[in-house]
Structures are given as C-alpha cells and as structure tokens.
Design a protein around this motif. Structure first.
Motif, short mmCIF file in Angstrom:
data_model
loop_
_atom_site.label_atom_id
_atom_site.label_comp_id
_atom_site.label_asym_id
_atom_site.label_seq_id
_atom_site.Cartn_x
_atom_site.Cartn_y
_atom_site.Cartn_z
N ASN A 277 0.77 -1.23 0.00
CA ASN A 277 0.00 0.00 0.00
C ASN A 277 0.81 1.29 0.00
OD1 ASN A 277 -2.97 -0.96 0.49
ND2 ASN A 277 -1.70 -2.18 1.84
N THR A 278 2.11 1.23 0.24
CA THR A 278 2.89 2.46 0.22
C THR A 278 2.90 3.06 -1.18
OG1 THR A 278 4.31 1.51 1.93
CG2 THR A 278 5.10 3.47 0.81
N GLY A 279 2.95 2.21 -2.20
CA GLY A 279 2.91 2.70 -3.58
C GLY A 279 1.60 3.41 -3.87
N GLU A 280 0.48 2.87 -3.38
CA GLU A 280 -0.81 3.53 -3.59
C GLU A 280 -0.85 4.88 -2.89
OE1 GLU A 280 -3.95 0.97 -2.42
OE2 GLU A 280 -3.31 -0.70 -3.68
N LEU A 281 -0.26 4.94 -1.70
CA LEU A 281 -0.20 6.20 -0.96
C LEU A 281 0.57 7.25 -1.76
CD1 LEU A 281 -0.64 7.90 1.61
CD2 LEU A 281 1.44 6.85 2.55
N THR A 282 1.69 6.85 -2.33
CA THR A 282 2.49 7.77 -3.13
C THR A 282 1.71 8.23 -4.36
OG1 THR A 282 4.52 6.69 -2.41
CG2 THR A 282 4.66 8.07 -4.37
N CYS A 283 1.03 7.30 -5.03
CA CYS A 283 0.28 7.64 -6.23
C CYS A 283 -0.81 8.68 -5.95
CB CYS A 283 -0.35 6.39 -6.84
SG CYS A 283 0.82 5.27 -7.63
N ILE A 284 -1.58 8.47 -4.89
CA ILE A 284 -2.66 9.42 -4.61
C ILE A 284 -2.13 10.76 -4.13
CG2 ILE A 284 -3.05 8.73 -2.21
CD1 ILE A 284 -6.07 9.06 -2.77
N SER A 285 -0.98 10.74 -3.44
CA SER A 285 -0.38 11.99 -2.98
C SER A 285 0.12 12.81 -4.16
CB SER A 285 0.77 11.70 -2.01
OG SER A 285 0.32 10.96 -0.89
N VAL A 286 0.81 12.13 -5.09
CA VAL A 286 1.31 12.83 -6.28
C VAL A 286 0.15 13.35 -7.13
CG1 VAL A 286 2.57 12.50 -8.43
CG2 VAL A 286 3.47 11.55 -6.32
N THR A 287 -0.89 12.55 -7.25
CA THR A 287 -2.06 12.96 -8.04
C THR A 287 -2.76 14.14 -7.39
OG1 THR A 287 -2.35 10.66 -8.73
CG2 THR A 287 -4.18 12.15 -9.10
N LEU A 288 -2.79 14.17 -6.07
CA LEU A 288 -3.43 15.30 -5.37
C LEU A 288 -2.69 16.61 -5.65
CD1 LEU A 288 -5.53 16.42 -3.48
CD2 LEU A 288 -4.14 15.66 -1.53
N VAL A 289 -1.37 16.56 -5.75
CA VAL A 289 -0.61 17.77 -6.08
C VAL A 289 -1.05 18.30 -7.44
CG1 VAL A 289 1.69 18.69 -6.55
CG2 VAL A 289 1.36 17.05 -4.69
N GLU A 290 -1.17 17.41 -8.40
CA GLU A 290 -1.60 17.84 -9.74
C GLU A 290 -3.02 18.38 -9.70
OE1 GLU A 290 -2.37 16.07 -14.24
OE2 GLU A 290 -2.20 14.74 -12.51
N LYS A 291 -3.89 17.77 -8.92
CA LYS A 291 -5.27 18.21 -8.84
C LYS A 291 -5.37 19.62 -8.26
CE LYS A 291 -9.70 18.22 -8.85
NZ LYS A 291 -10.41 18.41 -10.12
#
Length: 724
Positions: free
Chosen positions: A68-82
């Motif tokens: 799940n650490t990879g999923e956490l990173t993905c959503i965090s990076v996506t939130l920055v773009e959002k």
C-alpha cells in the motif's frame, strides 16, 4: 523538519491514506478540507516521500508497506496535480483558491517538494514514475504561466538525464515531462516562453539525439544496434519520437525568427530515423518514426493537438526550404539504396491485438504503414521535382522510385497483387483516410503534370503509360467519385473542411481536365464497376440494402462482378437522381462536427477574399439544416442555379447515351454523365451557399472552373451525336 518528524510519529500509513483521500474528495467537490493548509501540505509531503526514503518510512508491517505504500504515493502525487489544475481552471470559489495557494506555498517553498517529485522519476514502478512526471509537468507549466520562470530542479534533472542517462525509467520520465510542457505551451500560444524554454534545452537535446540518432546512414546503424539490445530501448525511443514531433511543430511557430538546432532534429537526423525503421523489430517504433517523417514533409507536425493558427504564421524560418529538401533527398536516396526492402509491414491491428491465423489468406496488412510509406515517397518525389526542375534525368529517376513503390506495395499487400488496373492502388491503400488520399492524389497529379511535357509522347500514349505506372489523374478522380458514390454533398464537406487539401487538388485537376477532355473520356470508358475495390463494392451493396446483382464468371479462379442496383441508363429527373445518390453515401455525415473551414488555404486557386461582405463560417450541420432540404425540393426554381440548363441537358444527354452503338462510347458517356452531374450539383449548392453568405471563402474561381468543365462536356456530347 522537526515538524515533519512529529507528523511521522503521529500518523500511521493507513491514517495518512484516509486523510489524503478525504482531502482529494474535497477538492473534487470544490470545497476546502477541514484540516489547515499546513497540515494537508505535510500529509502530501509524507505520502510522496514514503517510497523514496525507505529508512524513514512509517513503522508498519512489511506486508502492508509493500502492498500500500505505492498507492499512498500515487494518490499523494495525483493530489498535487489536482490542486494546481484547480488553480489553473479558475473555476473554484475564492476561499478554495486561497487555500490551494497556501498548500502549494508550503509544499514548494517550505518543504521543497519538487526535489522529491523529481526523484520519483527513477522509481522502478512505472505508474509512480509516470504520475510523478505528470505532476511535475503541471507544476512547471503553472510556474511558467505565473512567473515566466523555469523550475531549476526540473531543468537540471532533465538536462542531466539527456546528457548521460541510458534508456530507462528516468530518461523516459524526463522525455515525457518536457514533451508535455512544450505541448501545453504550443496549445496556449505562449510563443515567448516556448522559445525561452527551448533555448535552455537546445544543447542537451542535440546531444541526446546525436547519441540516439547519429548523422549519416553508416554511422547510424551501429549505435542503433547497441540501443536496440536494451530492454527499455523501444519505449524510450518512442517517447523521443513524440518529443521530436513537438520540436518540429514548434519550428513552424518561428516565422522568420531564429530556429534552434533542436527544432530541426527531425530533418537533420532523418537518415538515422529511416535506419531505425528498417532495423527496429518493434512495430510501434517503426510506425511512429514513419509518421513523424510524413508529418514533417507535409508540414503537419502537431496537427492533432496544437492550434492551427499557431502552426501557420505564414513566413518560414531561414533554413526551412533547405531542411525540406534535405529530408526529401534523404528519403529518395534511401529508396534508391533498397531501403524499402528492409521495411517489413505486419498484419493489421485491431482492439483485440494482431490477427495471426495460420492459413488465413484474407489477412490485411497494416494500412497505416502502407499509407505512410507511400505518401512519404510521393511527397519526397514532388519536392525533388520542384527543386531539380524538369529534366529527363529527373523524369527517369521518378519512374524508378514509382517502380520501387509498386514493388513494395505488392510485396506487402495481397489485395494489390490482384489488381490489374494499377491506378486503383491509390484507392485501395488510402481509402480509409481522406486527408492522406487527397495528399497522395495531389502528389501524383503533380508528378504526372511534370512528366507529361518532357516525355516526348502524344497525349494518348502519355495516358496509357500513366495507367501502366498507376498515376493517370483521370482514373484517380473517377475512382474518387466512385468511392463516395458520386455524392456531391461529400465533396462539399471536403471543400469546406480544413482537414484535407481537396480544394487545391480539385482546382489543379479541373484546370488540367479543361485541356484533356479526350483523355478523360478514355478513362471513363476504362473505369467500370469491376474496377472498384471490393471494399467499395461492399459499401455500395450495404447502402443499397444488399440489393446487388452478382454474376460469377468461371475460369482459373472465381471472379465476381457487381452490377449496382441503380442502372445509369434509367432516365430519371435530376432531383430524383440527387436523392438517390445521397442515399448511397458511404459515411453518415449528420454526426460529423469536425469540419473547420475558418482557416482554409486557397493559394492553389488564387482566390481573392471578399472585402465587401464578412465571411460566415459554416459547419456540416449548418449546411444540412439550411440547404439539404432544398436539394430534394422539386419546386426549387431553376433560375437560382448557376447554369439554368445544365441539369436538364445532362438528363437528356444521359437518355441519348442509350442509343449510342459502340459499347466503349456508351460506357464513356454513362461515366462522364455521372461525373458532370455530380460536379453540376456541387456547383449549384456552392452557389446557393455563396448567395446566402454561408460559404467560408469566395468560390468564384472554383465555380468558373466547374462551368468550364460543364461546357467541355456539352461540346463533347454534341460531337458524339454528330458521329452517329
């Protein structure tokens, strides 16, 4: 950092994921999260850094960390773009905008998030690497848009990767990121910022392409073999080709200004690109390289995503003509050196993959590859003719290139091996792509017009030789009209659309047709329904509801001739015939909303734009709603037509064709009548639209050409009657 460490002790990975997810939902709904901007920024920073600094990860079970650490990173990076996208959209409430600005200030000034995002470029997880590149690109573009400054961290990372990184995740992310930023600048017409950014990357991009695409065919082969052996070579090279298209498109925005070397890479390194096509085993790499070269020759790089007015400034940069000549000569030199022998075309692809059924002889070759190779060679030949002038040496070389193309097409396409009339090849190869077909037809017409005065043959012999070589312009035009079932409304759509060069092609052909009506009638006698490709016959059968009379001739192999449900000898009124032909159209144009006539190029017609009345743009649907009903109205006054007697005369001439004794003359009259009827209907509807100020440009020159063709037909028909 002390604040960050306190957060690490305070939050577990699960809590981090839930909090960031809640914040993401709030931004999607246009509201602000309940936490403070500083807290949300810290959560995002922790989520992004979770897979970068492994020794600092939150202490949780290893099983959960791996999953799940990879999923956490993905959503965090996506939130920055959002968050950044929300600011750029300017659709958020004022309180949300101020909240987002504060979050970004903490992230990029207090915690230096950009350095952490850039580090993710080298992550082995392709999803994380790509999302990081996507987020960074949005950040870089936002900074360029707001402050006209380039992120130094991002620029340093890309330059370093271009200069030294081998094919792999890091180089891929840098290539994709720079490509995305340049695309956004081109779409938004940020010319000054674009030039500044390109200047910053010019030397590193030139070094990168010198490594992947060394100049000269002999020098290109060895390094490419080394790179091809790399597992990541195909993906990296494909991304490089995407970047090269953006760079080539950016050169079209320079006007008379300075064009950097990186913007000319496609032309300068064209030899290495051709070598990559023949050496690569990856079909997608071959296709992408060929499409890049084709777009460069047609000056259509970036047409799928850039603004047309941005890519057409009028003036070209200083080395434009020499670059185009170099590219064309490189293609022709490669073809003369048997480059086509090394180009392997696979089976046609579809959404399920590529058909590979043993013993299936009906498999079709990749039509995109066939079209691209054909158009690449044809356009290069035209440029060669224009620069070399009309000499016999050039003419013999052109014939050699055409023979090489026919050999390539026959080797790669089963359909083309069965063609007896070689002029049909253009319809078989380009029938699925209107814009490419028009470009090919225009190129072949230019080649023919160059060949005609210097070959030393009479007109009949020239046309016979052209048919043998597959570039008789009369045959091409007749087959084009057959492919659209002589539907003038489709021709109208081509005329008002900026997606094809049909206007230039039609004007050039009609000018030639006026001078060679005899050759046209000979082609009409030669072309019959059996000359149509099977694809067209099937389309006609479908349009007629399957009511097609089929007769089979027995011989060494079965040959099927299709007799259309409509018999041309039937005498019907022009209005009825219009309705019938409209029912035969191959494509439903009611849903077409892509014609954009606002930026038509009219140089081929020398059309003078009207200055007294404003031009009104028209789209397909507007034409349908305002004018299509008039076509089927039997009470529509004939005096509104450009030639009051043209359609009735054609009707009477068609009836008289049934009394002509020679079968070839009968066929010629039938075909020519249908052609002129189609062109007369086109002239009629263009005139009506012009009188209503609904046509996007002044079509007076085109209408004069159509009227002259109609007069040629009437004079020819009278001569045929006198011979009886």
């Amino acid at each position: 950092m002390e604040y960050t460490m306190n957060c690490r002790e305070r939050y577990a990975v699960i809590e981090l994921f839930d909090c960031i997810t809640d914040a993401y939902r709030c931004f999607l709904n246009g509201s602000r999260p309940s936490q403070s901007a500083a807290d949300v920024a810290s959560l995002i920073y922790l989520g992004v850094c979770g897979v970068v600094a492994g020794e600092d990860r939150v202490s949780v079970s290893s099983k959960y960390c791996h999953q799940n650490t990879g999923e956490l990173t993905c959503i965090s990076v996506t939130l920055v773009e959002k968050i950044i996208s929300s600011l750029m959209s300017q659709s958020q409430p004022a309180e949300v905008v101020s909240y987002c600005v504060e979050v970004l200030r903490v992230l990029f000034q207090d915690t230096d998030l950009m350095s952490q995002l850039v580090r993710l470029f080298q992550n082995e997880d392709q999803m994380i690497s790509h999302l990081a590149a996507k987020s960074v690109s949005t950040c870089v573009f936002y900074r360029l848009h707001k402050s006209r400054t380039v992120s130094p961290v991002w620029q340093q990372k890309c330059v370093q990767s271009f200069n030294s990184s081998p094919p792999g995740a890091e180089l891929d992310a840098c290539l994709w990121s720079l490509t995305e930023v340049l695309k956004r600048l081109l779409k938004g017409a940020y010319r000054e910022i674009l030039e500044k950014l390109l200047e910053a990357f010019d030397s590193s991009l030139s070094a990168l392409c010198s490594k992947f695409l060394p100049e000269g065919r002999k020098k290109a082969a060895h390094p490419l073999v080394d790179f091809i052996s790399s597992r990541h070579w195909g993906t990296t090279f494909y991304l490089l080709l995407d970047l090269l298209e953006v760079l080539t498109a950016s050169s079209l925005t320079c006007g008379a200004g300075v064009c950097l070397r990186s913007q000319r890479i496609t032309h300068i390194h064209s030899s290495a690109l051709l070598t990559a096509v023949s050496l690569s085993s990856d079909g997608f790499v071959k296709k992408r390289a060929l499409l890049l070269l084709k777009k460069a020759l047609l000056q259509k790089a970036g047409e799928d995503w850039a603004l047309e007015e941005v890519l057409s400034p009028g003036l070209k940069y200083e080395h434009f003509n020499s670059d185009m000549t170099t590219l064309a000569q490189t293609v022709l030199t490669a073809v003369a050196a048997n480059w086509l022998q090394g180009v392997h075309v696979g089976s046609a692809s579809f959404f399920g993959g590529t058909r590979r059924i043993q013993g299936d002889k009906s498999q079709k070759s990749d039509s995109v590859m066939l079209r691209t190779v054909s158009l690449l060679l044809l356009k290069s030949m035209v440029l060669h003719i224009q620069t070399a002038g009309g000499t016999e040496g050039v003419d013999s070389a052109v014939h050699g290139y055409l023979q090489s193309l026919w050999a390539f097409l026959r080797r790669c396409s089963v359909q083309l091996t069965e063609v007896t009339h070689l002029c049909c090849w253009i319809s078989l190869v380009f029938g699925e792509q209107d814009d490419d077909m028009m470009e090919a037809a225009k190129a072949l017409l230019s080649i023919f017009l160059h060949h005609r005065p210097i070959c030393g043959l009479d007109d009949d012999a020239v046309l016979e030789a052209a048919c043998v070589s597959g570039f008789n312009p009369h045959c091409h035009f007749l087959l084009l009209l057959q492919s659209v079932s002589f539907d003038h409304s489709i021709l109208l759509d081509f005329l008002i659309s900026a997606e094809t060069c049909f206007l230039e092609y039609l004007a050039q052909y009609l000018k030639y047709l006026r001078t060679d009506w005899q050759g046209f009638t000979a082609a009409c006698a030669r072309i019959s329904v059996s000359d149509c490709p099977v694809l067209w016959q099937e389309s006609l059968a479908y349009s007629c509801g399957g009511d097609m009379a089929v007769s089979t001739c027995k011989g060494e192999s079965e040959q099927v001739e299709f007799s259309p449900c409509f018999q041309p000898t039937d005498v019907i009124s022009p209005v009825e015939r219009i309705g019938f032909i409209a029912g035969l159209r191959l494509v439903e144009y009611d849903s077409s909303d892509y014609s954009d006539p606002e930026n038509m190029e009219l140089s081929a017609l020398d059309i003078e734009q009207e200055t007294s009345t404003p031009q009104v743009s028209i789209r397909q649907k507007e034409y349908k709603s305002s004018d299509s009903t008039l076509l089927s109205d039997p009470n529509f006054p004939l005096e509104r037509r450009p030639d009051q007697h043209s359609l009735p005369v054609i009707q009477n001439e068609q009836a008289s064709c049934t009394n002509m004794a020679p079968p070839s003359g009968h066929m010629s009259c039938e075909m020519s009548t249908r052609v002129v009827l189609c062109l007369s209907q086109l002239s009629e509807v263009v005139t009506r639209l012009q009188t209503k100020n609904l046509f996007p440009y002044n079509p007076s020159s085109l209408l004069r050409l159509l009227a002259q063709v109609n007069n040629c037909f009437q004079q020819w028909h009278l001569s045929q009657l006198n011979k009886q």
